[in-house]
Design a protein around this motif. Structure first.
Motif, PDB file in Angstrom:
ATOM      1  N   LYS B 259       0.962  -1.038  -0.011  1.00 22.15           N
ATOM      2  CA  LYS B 259      -0.072  -0.022   0.045  1.00 22.15           C
ATOM      3  C   LYS B 259       0.965   1.294  -0.088  1.00 22.15           C
ATOM      4  O   LYS B 259       1.557   1.495   0.947  1.00 22.15           O
ATOM      5  N   ILE B 260       0.912   2.174  -0.995  1.00 20.86           N
ATOM      6  CA  ILE B 260       1.526   3.437  -0.994  1.00 20.86           C
ATOM      7  C   ILE B 260       0.553   4.610  -0.981  1.00 20.86           C
ATOM      8  O   ILE B 260      -0.277   4.538  -1.570  1.00 20.86           O
ATOM      9  N   THR B 261       0.955   5.167   0.289  1.00 21.60           N
ATOM     10  CA  THR B 261       0.156   6.436   0.557  1.00 21.60           C
ATOM     11  C   THR B 261       1.122   7.390   0.927  1.00 21.60           C
ATOM     12  O   THR B 261       2.267   7.427   0.778  1.00 21.60           O
ATOM     13  N   ASN B 262       0.756   8.561   1.157  1.00 26.57           N
ATOM     14  CA  ASN B 262       1.495   9.747   1.499  1.00 26.57           C
ATOM     15  C   ASN B 262       2.269   9.317   2.795  1.00 26.57           C
ATOM     16  O   ASN B 262       3.414   9.884   2.934  1.00 26.57           O
ATOM     17  N   ALA B 263       2.305   8.102   3.635  1.00 33.17           N
ATOM     18  CA  ALA B 263       2.894   7.722   4.705  1.00 33.17           C
ATOM     19  C   ALA B 263       3.919   7.050   4.312  1.00 33.17           C
ATOM     20  O   ALA B 263       4.858   6.453   5.109  1.00 33.17           O
ATOM     21  N   GLY B 264       4.104   6.467   3.215  1.00 30.75           N
ATOM     22  CA  GLY B 264       5.222   5.499   2.570  1.00 30.75           C
ATOM     23  C   GLY B 264       4.478   4.504   2.042  1.00 30.75           C
ATOM     24  O   GLY B 264       3.295   4.317   1.825  1.00 30.75           O
ATOM     25  N   ALA B 265       5.359   3.349   1.665  1.00 30.64           N
ATOM     26  CA  ALA B 265       5.087   2.429   0.886  1.00 30.64           C
ATOM     27  C   ALA B 265       5.165   1.027   2.068  1.00 30.64           C
ATOM     28  O   ALA B 265       5.926   0.471   2.534  1.00 30.64           O
ATOM     29  N   LEU B 266       3.819   0.557   2.194  1.00 37.31           N
ATOM     30  CA  LEU B 266       3.736  -0.543   3.281  1.00 37.31           C
ATOM     31  C   LEU B 266       3.554  -1.831   2.938  1.00 37.31           C
ATOM     32  O   LEU B 266       2.665  -2.015   2.078  1.00 37.31           O
ATOM     33  N   SER B 267       4.315  -2.641   3.089  1.00 38.21           N
ATOM     34  CA  SER B 267       4.356  -4.213   2.637  1.00 38.21           C
ATOM     35  C   SER B 267       4.216  -5.128   3.999  1.00 38.21           C
ATOM     36  O   SER B 267       4.214  -4.543   5.083  1.00 38.21           O
ATOM     37  N   ALA B 268       3.886  -6.263   3.776  1.00 33.23           N
ATOM     38  CA  ALA B 268       3.726  -7.204   4.792  1.00 33.23           C
ATOM     39  C   ALA B 268       4.945  -7.662   5.430  1.00 33.23           C
ATOM     40  O   ALA B 268       6.089  -7.502   4.997  1.00 33.23           O
ATOM     41  N   LYS B 269       4.734  -7.957   6.745  1.00 36.42           N
ATOM     42  CA  LYS B 269       5.857  -8.590   7.795  1.00 36.42           C
ATOM     43  C   LYS B 269       6.307  -9.685   7.474  1.00 36.42           C
ATOM     44  O   LYS B 269       5.491 -10.665   6.540  1.00 36.42           O
TER      45      LYS B 269
END
Lengths: 335, 335, 335, 335
Positions: B259-269
């Motif tokens: 998920k890429i949002t203004n907060a950065g690109a978040l991937s799974a652990k």
């Protein structure tokens, strides 16, 4: 414990037989196939009984029928099984003929029996995670959905001839994913396609490479890319731009090993094909069917949704021939 | 069809029971546990019979014994089972006492019966791919190996007390991986450790965070990092610098969604713990044991190798106390 | 506008000359080099004047001296320049002799003039982002720091001979990074090293592959891996495990292109060496020096910190010889 | 040394002024702007002279003109500058009117003077690497090209009004990339678009979200996705499926730091907008222009190619209105 009959003992039937066995609430009791030997062989392996379709449908002890026979039998079997009081899980596509599928939808609906269509990709853990994050509003409102779906190698022309064409046979999955993610069928379909991978596919009047754009009345757009040949494996990705971000589900790779040398950094390819990628999805799909049977909830992929995907395929087939955008009318959706 | 007895019906025994059942060449026929109820419960679930250890070892119909009981019973059971003519698969570590393990090695060797140690990580498809690529010479000669191995959360102090300490209990796996990749045990071990995660662990005289360096006489080096608490999951990576490149095996993640949002690109652990990460490895491990039994080939992880890992743990335990490099002598390896 | 003199017109001097020119608050006015021709050539290119060191230090119009001459001149020049009232930016390492460096620290401190050491990596935007996130508490308390630092190819043996050895010449950067991230110097140093890349390096009494562990009294640990030859480029990574997560800074790659074929997925290598990787860091370093001069704030990498890194190198050099952990005493840190 | 005049002293003109200064073979000598103050300010900063366009074109000492003024002046200036014997680098798009651009092409061609269009993305090192790998045949024959191009935030409606619309203003870059990669203009264009990001854009008769499919007669397909608002930054990716694999160029990220916590693995976003992403591309673009001037080689992005991109935009504009595929005729390409 639900007693299950399997119609169709081919490759996909075998996969389902394993899922049925793995679920503690279902038991495979009967198997039918036009090739009696295939039914008997699988029956022997699974402890089920090889029986005729008539026999199965007449048996009040059977709760549900899993239809994994050839596509041209789907509508008939859905109608007959629901009329006989069975719940149904039927493989995709519902039919090659939208008209025929609409009749089956009408008749099955009249029985009130639940019918689920085997859109296995909805149950892929990656795609399901993406959908769940989207539904929770993590990227706001959906605006532009992009689906990439490439097979590793083209099928033989003999298969293409009877397949109903790329849109009904292969892209049907992607049409379903698009409708599933956005929660409704599109209003308009626009298709571009060509036969550049294998001339034999073009000779059958089909395309092997295609881009289809779906448009919703509120401005949402989806675009699907299909190729019959990626070469490097099964390329299955989703990317959804929303008003507050982008969600994507990337490929599942063969392993996590990377080698960095003077030639660059080499990682693994995507897994080869649907059995490798979606084996877990098939299991979850079956569990979801059984859970819906138990709870009486709406099936997680309905016959009506199967018809919607087919309506998109029908529209794409027309669009690629005419070069015009084709409307998906309420009538095409059985509304 | 090999008839198998399982000694130890706890969590890890349960995992092995599934692997035995899944393999068409093995059948779980008997289960023993110091808690009779545990044995009976698992026996009921698997169709095996709950029996005493004496009974199992006396039964000529049993081909192999899987030892998944507490560590302090391993050496005894290895000795008794091999003396009784059984093949053995024993969980790691061989023992908490190197001296005791060396005796077991000597006795088991004298019987000529095969003993495999359950170093499951060797069978992780990612680590196995890395090893295979290295053995094919894809990065030349190995020079500097780095292993990262973090648990998600520290065990209770009560467990730490009887565990033999981080080096024998947790890093034992990593010592084995290092010896396995390089193909021999190191000549020298140097350890640094501290208790920074949980003071209760330090109060037991153990460390929860450690770095151990292994050195081979030809100049090859390996370094292992352990922490009892990563927090975000199970961090299990290998990185090997060779004369012609770098091979690495990265973590297995929960899914492929980003998920890429203004907060950065978040991937799974990374997946949470060893059951999620190594379930497939346990299955492959069992298959490898059965295949070696069938072919008579050397076990893919021998008792001698289990002793070597324990010798490294012994050396590391001494080194962390003395601040000195400790030699791994031939005597410590049972040579 | 600060008037700057550059002592040392070699490769690294040239880089600094560009940074000085690029900063609107600094002007390069004088250049000295033991090879007069080198000074004259660079002076001609930059519009500065080639002058002697004596001349430069005697000129009250010169505000600051950038020392980029050979390491054996650093301590003398730091002492002389500060005594002459100049601010100093001196390349790493401070000296090859810790004792000599301690004297320079004492003398420079007595002048009250600011001295910065050119630890360029602190100014790499990736490492600086990691440090900023850590300082904001994003992963809680630091516990286990791992630094990977591999050069692409080993230097010639002639260089090794005068370099002071891998710990003083190459790992000095990593010692500084460890101290910078944790905010203090370690209490103990343990080193393992070998000459496996190039026997000529071993013949000089040096190592080309090494692992050094640093320990702080509160239990924090850092481990540094160095190799003189990665082959595939400049491998520069940091990974920090904290009580609430893991922060890492990965390599900078040549480009973002990926090629997936039947052979796998091929991406770009890390950029080749320090000029490619750290060019931007050198510019930011210079800006940071000028900003500190303007504001009177403490330099962002002090001479005392340069001495701390050298003390670690000294301890590692002893440790690798003796196989024992070596304490870093207050005296070694100039305390 | 080429003497350069810059027409247009706005934001993009400023970027070009820096590139001209950075190139040792070019010198910015004159600047014109409809706002005399803007020209004078930039002239003062660069050491150039503020002059009128007439004056510039009449000056035989000026070798080349860089046109960075408003789009409606491009065709006129191209015609006048080439007629005056100047080489030209003109910003994209050539014109908002295809007809007008075709006239400019005809007239400029008649002078024989070279005209380059500022398609800066061709010079992005990532895209250029992808193109080079494709041209070397690394993935065989091109089949399906996909371009993603999202701006971070929509422009104000006042800009949209005079922009010529998304296809001529924004997607013009992507049309060029598609034609550049495949080496020719497409035969047919099919567009789907909507105004879902900002109703004010729809009120101006424009779209803010669009998918355009380009088809070549030999079956090759390209698809372009555009959105005026990604929110998270500038999303600029290319993906090309060939007969033997897939080449992609991914985004450039803000840094290489990753943070793994219980919430997942967080990496950096793409850099924010075109200045961050393409600054290096602008420098390389200018170098390429100068190199072509020196060697007399064909410009690396010709006026004719600028017209082809505009023809695609024209076809897309029609297609989105009519819901029909639109042919790109030879006449539209100036053939």
């Amino acid at each position: 414990m639900f007693k299950i009959a399997l119609i169709g003992a081919g490759r996909i039937g075998l996969i389902h037989a394993k899922s049925i066995a793995a679920n503690k609430d279902s038991q495979l009791v009967a198997i039918a196939d036009v090739f009696a030997e295939a039914a008997q062989k699988l029956a022997a392996e699974t402890g089920a009984e090889a029986r005729s379709v008539d026999d199965i449908l007449a048996d009040p002890g059977i709760d549900a029928v899993l239809i994994a026979s050839s596509t041209d039998t789907h509508s008939d079997l859905i109608e007959r099984a629901t009329a006989a009081g069975k719940a149904v899980l039927c493989e995709k596509p519902v039919d090659l003929s939208l008209e025929r599928a609409l009749t089956a939808l009408q008749k099955a609906d009249a029985t009130g029996k639940p019918v689920m269509i085997g859109f296995n990709r909805r149950f892929d853990p990656n795609f399901a995670s993406l959908k769940a994050a989207f539904d929770k509003g993590e990227i706001g409102k959906g605006e532009l959905l992009a689906i990439t779906s490439f097979d590793p190698a083209p099928p033989p022309a003999s298969y293409v001839k009877v397949s109903g064409g790329l849109f009904r046979d292969m892209m049907i999955h992607d049409f379903d994913i698009a409708c599933w993610i956005y929660g409704s069928a599109p209003a308009r379909v626009t298709a571009t396609g060509s036969s550049i991978v294998d001339p034999a596919i073009g000779a059958e009047g089909d395309v092997d490479t295609a881009v289809v754009t779906l448009a919703w009345d509120d401005g949402r757009i989806a675009v699907i890319k299909n190729s019959r040949r990626a070469g490097y494996g099964y390329d299955q990705r989703i990317e959804l731009l929303g008003s507050e971000g982008l969600l994507s589900a990337q490929n599942v790779l063969e392993n996590t090993v990377q080698k960095i040398t003077n030639a660059g950094a080499l990682s693994a390819k995507p897994v080869y094909f649907f059995l490798e990628r979606y084996m877990r999805a098939y299991e979850i799909e079956w569990t979801a069917f059984i859970e819906a049977l138990k709870s009486g909830a709406t099936m997680p992929a309905t016959l009506r949704e199967g018809v919607a995907a087919l309506a998109c395929a029908e529209a794409a087939t027309q669009s690629v021939k005419t070069g015009q955008t084709v409307a998906v009318t309420p009538a095409m959706l059985g509304a």
